[in-house]
Design a protein around this motif. Structure first.
Motif, short mmCIF file in Angstrom:
data_model
loop_
_atom_site.label_atom_id
_atom_site.label_comp_id
_atom_site.label_asym_id
_atom_site.label_seq_id
_atom_site.Cartn_x
_atom_site.Cartn_y
_atom_site.Cartn_z
N THR A 37 -2.08 -15.05 13.28
CA THR A 37 -1.40 -16.23 12.77
C THR A 37 -0.24 -15.76 11.88
OG1 THR A 37 -2.80 -16.29 10.80
CG2 THR A 37 -3.57 -17.53 12.74
N ILE A 38 0.65 -16.67 11.53
CA ILE A 38 1.76 -16.29 10.66
C ILE A 38 1.26 -15.85 9.29
CG2 ILE A 38 3.75 -17.20 9.39
CD1 ILE A 38 4.36 -16.39 12.25
N SER A 39 0.25 -16.52 8.77
CA SER A 39 -0.29 -16.11 7.47
C SER A 39 -0.89 -14.70 7.55
CB SER A 39 -1.34 -17.11 6.97
OG SER A 39 -2.45 -17.17 7.85
N MET A 40 -1.50 -14.40 8.68
CA MET A 40 -2.08 -13.07 8.89
C MET A 40 -0.98 -12.01 9.02
SD MET A 40 -4.97 -12.29 11.73
CE MET A 40 -5.77 -10.69 11.92
N VAL A 41 0.09 -12.36 9.73
CA VAL A 41 1.24 -11.46 9.86
C VAL A 41 1.84 -11.17 8.48
CG1 VAL A 41 3.64 -11.34 10.65
CG2 VAL A 41 1.84 -12.02 12.24
N THR A 42 1.97 -12.21 7.67
CA THR A 42 2.51 -12.06 6.32
C THR A 42 1.66 -11.12 5.49
OG1 THR A 42 3.49 -14.26 6.38
CG2 THR A 42 3.17 -13.28 4.20
N LYS A 43 0.35 -11.30 5.56
CA LYS A 43 -0.58 -10.44 4.81
C LYS A 43 -0.54 -9.02 5.34
CE LYS A 43 -3.84 -9.27 1.95
NZ LYS A 43 -3.52 -9.06 0.52
N PHE A 44 -0.46 -8.87 6.66
CA PHE A 44 -0.38 -7.53 7.23
C PHE A 44 0.87 -6.81 6.73
CE2 PHE A 44 1.18 -4.43 10.22
CZ PHE A 44 0.05 -3.69 10.52
N LEU A 45 2.02 -7.50 6.78
CA LEU A 45 3.27 -6.88 6.35
C LEU A 45 3.23 -6.51 4.87
CD1 LEU A 45 5.92 -9.02 8.26
CD2 LEU A 45 5.21 -6.67 8.75
N GLU A 46 2.64 -7.36 4.08
CA GLU A 46 2.49 -7.07 2.64
C GLU A 46 1.67 -5.80 2.45
OE1 GLU A 46 -0.33 -8.96 -0.73
OE2 GLU A 46 1.04 -10.40 0.22
N THR A 47 0.58 -5.70 3.18
CA THR A 47 -0.31 -4.53 3.09
C THR A 47 0.36 -3.29 3.65
OG1 THR A 47 -2.22 -6.00 3.34
CG2 THR A 47 -2.60 -3.65 3.68
N PHE A 48 1.00 -3.44 4.80
CA PHE A 48 1.65 -2.31 5.46
C PHE A 48 2.78 -1.75 4.60
CE2 PHE A 48 4.35 -0.14 8.53
CZ PHE A 48 3.42 0.51 9.35
N ASN A 49 3.60 -2.63 4.04
CA ASN A 49 4.69 -2.18 3.17
C ASN A 49 4.17 -1.49 1.91
OD1 ASN A 49 6.81 -3.05 4.84
ND2 ASN A 49 6.74 -5.12 4.01
N LYS A 50 3.05 -1.97 1.43
CA LYS A 50 2.43 -1.38 0.24
C LYS A 50 2.05 0.08 0.49
CE LYS A 50 -1.80 -1.85 -2.57
NZ LYS A 50 -3.03 -2.66 -2.77
N VAL A 51 1.39 0.35 1.61
CA VAL A 51 0.96 1.72 1.88
C VAL A 51 2.13 2.59 2.35
CG1 VAL A 51 -1.42 1.07 2.30
CG2 VAL A 51 0.15 1.14 4.22
N THR A 52 3.12 1.97 2.99
CA THR A 52 4.31 2.73 3.39
C THR A 52 5.05 3.26 2.17
OG1 THR A 52 4.59 1.45 5.43
CG2 THR A 52 6.52 2.61 4.61
N SER A 53 5.14 2.46 1.13
CA SER A 53 5.88 2.86 -0.07
C SER A 53 5.05 3.70 -1.04
CB SER A 53 6.40 1.62 -0.80
OG SER A 53 5.33 0.79 -1.21
N ASP A 54 3.77 3.82 -0.80
CA ASP A 54 2.90 4.61 -1.67
C ASP A 54 3.08 6.10 -1.35
OD1 ASP A 54 0.80 5.96 -2.96
OD2 ASP A 54 -0.62 4.33 -2.64
N PRO A 55 3.59 6.91 -2.27
CA PRO A 55 3.87 8.31 -1.97
C PRO A 55 2.62 9.14 -1.67
CG PRO A 55 4.13 7.89 -4.32
CD PRO A 55 3.98 6.55 -3.66
N ILE A 56 1.46 8.66 -2.07
CA ILE A 56 0.23 9.40 -1.81
C ILE A 56 -0.20 9.27 -0.34
CG2 ILE A 56 -2.21 9.62 -2.43
CD1 ILE A 56 -0.28 10.56 -4.59
N ILE A 57 0.11 8.12 0.26
CA ILE A 57 -0.32 7.87 1.64
C ILE A 57 0.55 8.63 2.62
CG2 ILE A 57 -0.68 6.12 3.43
CD1 ILE A 57 -2.60 5.96 1.03
N ARG A 58 -0.09 9.41 3.50
CA ARG A 58 0.65 10.18 4.48
C ARG A 58 0.54 9.62 5.90
NH1 ARG A 58 0.07 16.41 4.49
NH2 ARG A 58 1.79 16.01 5.91
N ILE A 59 -0.59 8.97 6.19
CA ILE A 59 -0.84 8.48 7.55
C ILE A 59 -1.44 7.09 7.47
CG2 ILE A 59 -2.12 8.88 9.71
CD1 ILE A 59 -2.23 11.89 8.74
N ILE A 60 -1.01 6.21 8.39
CA ILE A 60 -1.54 4.85 8.46
C ILE A 60 -2.27 4.68 9.79
CG2 ILE A 60 -0.97 2.39 8.42
CD1 ILE A 60 1.65 3.22 6.91
#
Length: 264
Positions: A37-60
């Motif tokens: 759903t769009i709300s799910m897509v929004t939440k996914f993007l919020e989560t995905f961007n969070k871990v993408t910008s986290d310098p500790i995270i190397r792999i998703i």
């Protein structure tokens, strides 16, 4: 410094589990085939961007709960729009970090496009795929840009026109998948094997490789591509990361890339 975080509530449609340098995002709407759903897509993007910008995270790692990996957009959601769809797929495609699709079950429609935005794709052997849009009078327009370059014009047209079932073995031979696993245990093991391979790779070099592949496979003219290749070669050979890696090679040591994580 490693950090650990776990969010695992049944009422959350997107789950995040962080262990050391690995972030696992799980689609958690099994009663609807993990359709988006769009709300799910929004939440996914919020989560995905969070871990993408986290310098500790190397792999998703991206996976699903229940029988299905992802069955595409939920067409019952009246808020579905093309701009949000494109942003969703492009965000994953453009991620500077390696993204692994841990395909726990069948994938339909937009879920296939979602999978194709990821760098490593590992699926259960009894998984199957289908572009079901045509059976509903729809066209897989947004995802076509991800499918055609990898699968090819002829096979993409066949699969999208017929909506036929594509087995995991077919998918493996048609550039859908990296490899297949016979059961969930082997799926975990194969994902972990690739995680270990990626952890031993330089983070900056991996990010540059993703950009390089995008440019070289684009429709840019040859001169533009050659100039970009020259620039990449020069930048990398003069980089601190490459100097560090070559020094470790001379010493016959496994390089620890931790100091370079914040530079992505």
């Amino acid at each position: 410094m490693f950090h650990k975080q776990k969010e695992n509530k049944k009422n959350q449609e997107i789950l995040l589990d962080i262990k050391n340098e690995i972030a696992t995002i799980t689609l958690n709407r099994p009663q609807h085939g993990n359709s988006l759903t769009i709300s799910m897509v929004t939440k996914f993007l919020e989560t995905f961007n969070k871990v993408t910008s986290d310098p500790i995270i190397r792999i998703i790692v991206v996976t699903g709960t229940g029988k299905y990996f992802c069955t595409g957009l939920d067409l019952r959601d009246d808020n579905v729009n093309v701009e949000e769809g494109i942003r969703f797929f492009q965000t994953v495609k453009e991620c500077p970090k390696p993204v692994i699709a841990k395909i726990n079950g069948p994938v339909f429609g937009g879920g296939i496009g979602f999978m194709f935005t990821m760098d490593i794709r590992i699926a259960l052997s009894d998984t199957y795929f289908s572009f079901k849009e045509v059976k509903r009078g729809l066209v897989p327009a947004i995802i076509s840009q991800y499918i055609i370059p990898e699968v090819g014009i002829f096979k993409t047209k066949q699969y999208m026109l017929t909506g036929e079932i594509i087995s995991a073995d077919q998918a493996l031979s048609n550039n859908f998948l990296t490899c297949i696993a016979k059961d969930l245990k082997e799926l975990d093991n194969k994902v972990n094997e690739y995680i270990n391979e990626l952890l031993s790779s330089a983070p900056g070099a991996m990010s540059t490789i993703k950009k390089l592949v995008k440019v070289v496979s684009s429709n840019n003219d040859d001169d533009t591509k050659i100039n970009y290749i020259k620039q990449v070669f020069s930048d990398v050979m003069n980089s601190e990361e490459a100097a560090f890696g070559l020094k470790a090679l001379r010493r016959k040591e496994q390089p620890n890339w931790s100091k370079f994580l914040s530079k992505l």
